[in-house]
Design an enzyme around this catalytic site. Structure first.
Site, PDB file in Angstrom:
ATOM      1  N   GLN A 167      -4.317  -5.040   7.202  1.00  0.00           N
ATOM      2  CA  GLN A 167      -5.385  -5.946   6.759  1.00  0.00           C
ATOM      3  C   GLN A 167      -5.343  -7.268   7.520  1.00  0.00           C
ATOM      4  O   GLN A 167      -6.380  -7.780   7.912  1.00  0.00           O
ATOM      5  CB  GLN A 167      -5.260  -6.211   5.249  1.00  0.00           C
ATOM      6  CG  GLN A 167      -5.414  -4.982   4.372  1.00  0.00           C
ATOM      7  CD  GLN A 167      -6.845  -4.471   4.281  1.00  0.00           C
ATOM      8  OE1 GLN A 167      -7.811  -5.192   4.554  1.00  0.00           O
ATOM      9  NE2 GLN A 167      -7.005  -3.216   3.892  1.00  0.00           N
ATOM     10  N   LYS A 211     -10.108  -0.052  10.424  1.00  0.00           N
ATOM     11  CA  LYS A 211     -10.378  -1.310   9.705  1.00  0.00           C
ATOM     12  C   LYS A 211     -10.707  -2.432  10.696  1.00  0.00           C
ATOM     13  O   LYS A 211     -11.225  -3.471  10.322  1.00  0.00           O
ATOM     14  CB  LYS A 211      -9.169  -1.704   8.859  1.00  0.00           C
ATOM     15  CG  LYS A 211      -8.872  -0.710   7.729  1.00  0.00           C
ATOM     16  CD  LYS A 211      -7.759  -1.199   6.858  1.00  0.00           C
ATOM     17  CE  LYS A 211      -7.038  -0.083   6.140  1.00  0.00           C
ATOM     18  NZ  LYS A 211      -7.772   0.508   5.032  1.00  0.00           N
ATOM     19  N   ASP A 247       3.329  -4.443   7.630  1.00  0.00           N
ATOM     20  CA  ASP A 247       2.087  -3.683   7.558  1.00  0.00           C
ATOM     21  C   ASP A 247       0.950  -4.662   7.848  1.00  0.00           C
ATOM     22  O   ASP A 247       0.574  -5.468   6.990  1.00  0.00           O
ATOM     23  CB  ASP A 247       1.965  -3.063   6.163  1.00  0.00           C
ATOM     24  CG  ASP A 247       0.664  -2.296   5.993  1.00  0.00           C
ATOM     25  OD1 ASP A 247      -0.207  -2.380   6.882  1.00  0.00           O
ATOM     26  OD2 ASP A 247       0.511  -1.613   4.960  1.00  0.00           O
ATOM     27  N   CYS A 297      -4.694   2.565  -3.785  1.00  0.00           N
ATOM     28  CA  CYS A 297      -3.399   2.954  -3.183  1.00  0.00           C
ATOM     29  C   CYS A 297      -2.312   1.917  -3.386  1.00  0.00           C
ATOM     30  O   CYS A 297      -1.490   1.680  -2.496  1.00  0.00           O
ATOM     31  CB  CYS A 297      -3.541   3.237  -1.683  1.00  0.00           C
ATOM     32  SG  CYS A 297      -4.646   4.572  -1.291  1.00  0.00           S
ATOM     33  N   HIS A 312       0.860  -1.190   0.000  1.00  0.00           N
ATOM     34  CA  HIS A 312       0.000   0.000   0.000  1.00  0.00           C
ATOM     35  C   HIS A 312       0.896   1.239   0.000  1.00  0.00           C
ATOM     36  O   HIS A 312       2.024   1.191   0.506  1.00  0.00           O
ATOM     37  CB  HIS A 312      -0.844  -0.043   1.271  1.00  0.00           C
ATOM     38  CG  HIS A 312      -1.885   1.017   1.394  1.00  0.00           C
ATOM     39  ND1 HIS A 312      -1.593   2.303   1.788  1.00  0.00           N
ATOM     40  CD2 HIS A 312      -3.228   0.980   1.200  1.00  0.00           C
ATOM     41  CE1 HIS A 312      -2.711   3.009   1.835  1.00  0.00           C
ATOM     42  NE2 HIS A 312      -3.721   2.230   1.486  1.00  0.00           N
TER      43      HIS A 312
HETATM   44  N1  PLP Z   1      -1.717  -0.535   4.528  1.00  0.00           N
HETATM   45  C1  PLP Z   1      -2.726  -1.245   4.027  1.00  0.00           C
HETATM   46  C2  PLP Z   1      -2.475  -2.655   3.554  1.00  0.00           C
HETATM   47  C3  PLP Z   1      -3.995  -0.684   3.940  1.00  0.00           C
HETATM   48  O1  PLP Z   1      -5.002  -1.396   3.406  1.00  0.00           O
HETATM   49  C4  PLP Z   1      -4.191   0.639   4.395  1.00  0.00           C
HETATM   50  C5  PLP Z   1      -5.512   1.301   4.273  1.00  0.00           C
HETATM   51  O2  PLP Z   1      -6.145   1.276   3.256  1.00  0.00           O
HETATM   52  C6  PLP Z   1      -3.103   1.333   4.939  1.00  0.00           C
HETATM   53  C7  PLP Z   1      -1.879   0.706   4.985  1.00  0.00           C
HETATM   54  C8  PLP Z   1      -3.221   2.735   5.453  1.00  0.00           C
HETATM   55  O3  PLP Z   1      -3.997   2.778   6.591  1.00  0.00           O
HETATM   56  P1  PLP Z   1      -4.455   4.194   7.198  1.00  0.00           P
HETATM   57  O4  PLP Z   1      -4.935   5.011   6.041  1.00  0.00           O
HETATM   58  O5  PLP Z   1      -5.543   3.834   8.131  1.00  0.00           O
HETATM   59  O6  PLP Z   1      -3.282   4.788   7.855  1.00  0.00           O
END
Ligand code: PLP
Length: 406
Positions: free
Chosen positions: A202, A225, A199, A364, A122
Site C-alpha cells: 500500500q 495496486k 510489506d 484479509c 494483511h
Molecule cells: N499486503 C497488503 C497490505 C495488501 O493490501 C495486499 C493486497 O490486498 C497484499 C499484501 C497482497 O497483495 P497481492 O494479493 O497482490 O499479492
C-alpha cells in the site's frame, strides 16, 4: 500543477457508468484502475513485440527481453533501491513474501526462534509465517496498534528478544491507512542483528518510498495496486540477504547448467526467477511506474492527503458512522461501520446502486478485525485520480444507506 481532471482522462474506465450513475471508484486498496498508457503497452506487447524472454536469439525475443529487463531498473528507481540487482521480479506481494518465508526464513529459523508481526498485517504477511510456526515451531510475537490505529515503533523494538530473527511489518495499513515509521524500526533492528521485511503493497502506491533511507532487508510491492497489471510485482532483497536465500522455486531461467548429478544456479536475482515470468504484466508494470513517477510521487501524496483531510471533515459530520483508523497523517483509506443493523455488505450494495465502489468484509486482516472487536467493515480507499466531488457522492450515498437501515 496536479491536474486531476486531465489525469482522470488518462483512465478510460473512469468515464463509464455503473447502475446508471458515474462510476466513483473507491476500491483502490484492493486494486487500482489502469491508465491508457498501460493498456496500450499491454496491447502493443502482444500485438507487435511478443516472444519468450531470455531464451531466444531472434529479434522478437530480444525486444521482449530488453523491455522486460528494463523494468528491474524502473522498479529500483521507483523505490530508490540503489542497485537493480537487488530487485526480484515476480507476480506480486504474496509471491514475494512467500519467497522470503521459504527461501530465507525456513532454512535458517529453528524451533523457538521468533518473528515479530504487527496486528494490522494483511494475511499475505501472516500466513507464510504461520507455515513456519506450524512446520518448525517458530514463535509469532504480535504487537498491537493503539486505539487510533498507530503502531509505536518502540513497541516493536521492545518486542525484540534474543531469539528474534525477523520483523515483518506493513509500511501502510490496507484498512486503517496508518503509516508506520519503518525507518526507526529498521535502524534499531539492524543494530540488534534482526532482519526486517516490509510489506510495501500500500505504501508504494501513496507516498514516495526511499529504500536507501529506510534500510530494510526485504520490501515487497504488488503491481496491480500500482496502476499496473495484475500478476506483476517485485521484491527488493539486499545483496547480503540474497546471498543467504535459497531459491523458492526451481525451473528454467534460474539455472546456468543442469546435469543428472548437479545444478549450477544463475546469478541473483535471476536465481530467484524460475520459469517463464509474467512478461507482458511486468512490461505493463514498468509503464505504470513511469506514469506515477511522471506525475511525481510527492504530488500524488499531496493530492491524496488533501482528499484525506476533506474526507475526514465530511465523515465527521455523520455521527452514526464509526471510522477505524484516525491517525492524523494516515493515507486516504477509510474503514467504517454504521450504527444499527446495517451490515457492511448491505451498505456496499446501496453504495453500488449509486455508482460508488467500495470494499466490504474482512479485508484479509483477521487479527486486526479481532483486535478492533468487529467482524467486517466497509472500506473506501482513494487513488491518484479521485476527487472531492466523489467524496460528496460517497457521503450522499452513505446518508441514503443510513436512512434505509436506521
Ligand atoms: N499486503 C497488503 C497490505 C495488501 O493490501 C495486499 C493486497 O490486498 C497484499 C499484501 C497482497 O497483495 P497481492 O494479493 O497482490 O499479492
Amino acid at each position: 500543477m496536479y491536474d486531476v481532471a486531465k489525469i482522470r482522462g488518462d483512465f478510460p474506465i473512469l468515464s463509464r457508468e455503473v447502475n446508471g450513475k458515474p462510476l466513483v471508484y473507491l476500491d483502490n486498496g484492493a486494486s487500482a484502475q489502469k491508465p491508457r498508457v498501460v493498456i496500450d503497452a499491454i496491447h502493443r506487447a502482444y500485438a507487435e513485440e511478443y516472444a519468450n524472454v531470455h531464451r531466444g536469439l531472434h529479434t522478437l525475443s530480444n525486444i521482449a527481453t530488453e523491455k522486460y529487463e528494463a523494468v528491474r531498473g524502473i522498479v529500483a528507481r521507483f523505490l530508490n533501491a540503489g542497485r537493480e540487482e537487488e530487485i526480484i521480479l515476480n507476480s506480486g506481494t504474496t509471491e514475494g513474501i512467500n519467497m522470503v518465508a521459504y527461501g530465507w526464513a525456513m532454512p535458517r529459523l529453528e524451533a523457538g526462534d521468533e518473528i515479530i508481526l504487527s496486528v494490522m498485517e494483511h494475511h499475505a504477511n501472516i500466513v507464510p509465517w504461520h507455515f513456519l510456526r506450524e512446520r518448525q515451531g517458530v514463535v509469532l510475537k504480535w504487537v498491537d496498534v493503539d486505539s487510533t490505529g498507530a503502531l509505536d515503533p518502540q513497541a516493536v523494538i521492545d518486542a525484540i528478544g534474543p531469539r528474534t530473527k525477523l520483523i515483518a511489518v506493513t509500511h501502510l495499513s490496507n484498512v486503517l491507512g496508518t503509516r508506520v515509521d519503518v525507518r526507526t524500526i529498521c535502524r534499531e533492528a539492524r543494530a540488534r542483528g534482526v532482519a526486517v521485511l516490509i510489506d510495501g503493497s500500500q505504501a508504494a502506491v501513496h507516498q514516495p518510498v526511499d529504500l536507501q533511507e529506510i534500510g530494510c532487508d526485504f520490501y515487497a510491492v504488488t503491481g496491480h495496486k500500482l496502476y499496473g497489471p495484475s500478476g506483476s510485482g517485485a521484491i527488493y532483497v539486499t545483496s547480503d540477504r540474497m546471498a543467504e536465500m535459497q531459491p523458492f522455486m526451481g525451473g528454467g531461467d534460474m539455472i546456468r547448467e543442469v546435469t543428472k548429478e548437479t545444478v549450477i544456479y544463475n546469478d541473483p536475482p535471476m536465481k530467484f526467477e524460475a520459469g517463464t515470468p509474467g512478461i507482458v504484466q511486468t512490461i505493463g508494470l514498468g509503464v505504470a511506474l513511469e506514469y506515477m513517477m511522471d506525475l511525481g510521487m510527492a504530488n500524488i501524496a499531496a493530492h491524496e492527503d488533501a482528499l484525506r483531510d476533506y474526507t475526514v471533515a465530511q465523515l465527521s459530520g455523520l455521527n452514526w458512522l464509526q471510522t477505524q483508523g484516525t491517525t492524523p497523517d494516515k493515507a486516504a483509506i477509510f474503514s467504517f461501520t454504521m450504527e444499527g443493523a446495517a451490515h457492511p455488505h448491505d451498505i456496499s450494495t446501496i453504495l453500488d446502486k449509486k455508482g460508488v465502489a467500495v470494499r466490504a468484509g474482512q479485508h484479509c486482516v483477521g487479527p486486526l478485525m479481532t483486535h478492533m472487536g468487529i467482524t467486517a467493515s466497509c472500506r473506501a480507499s482513494f487513488g491518484l485520480y479521485n476527487t472531492t466531488d466523489e467524496v460528496d457522492v460517497l457521503v450522499e450515498a452513505l446518508e441514503l444507506a443510513h436512512d434505509l437501515f436506521a
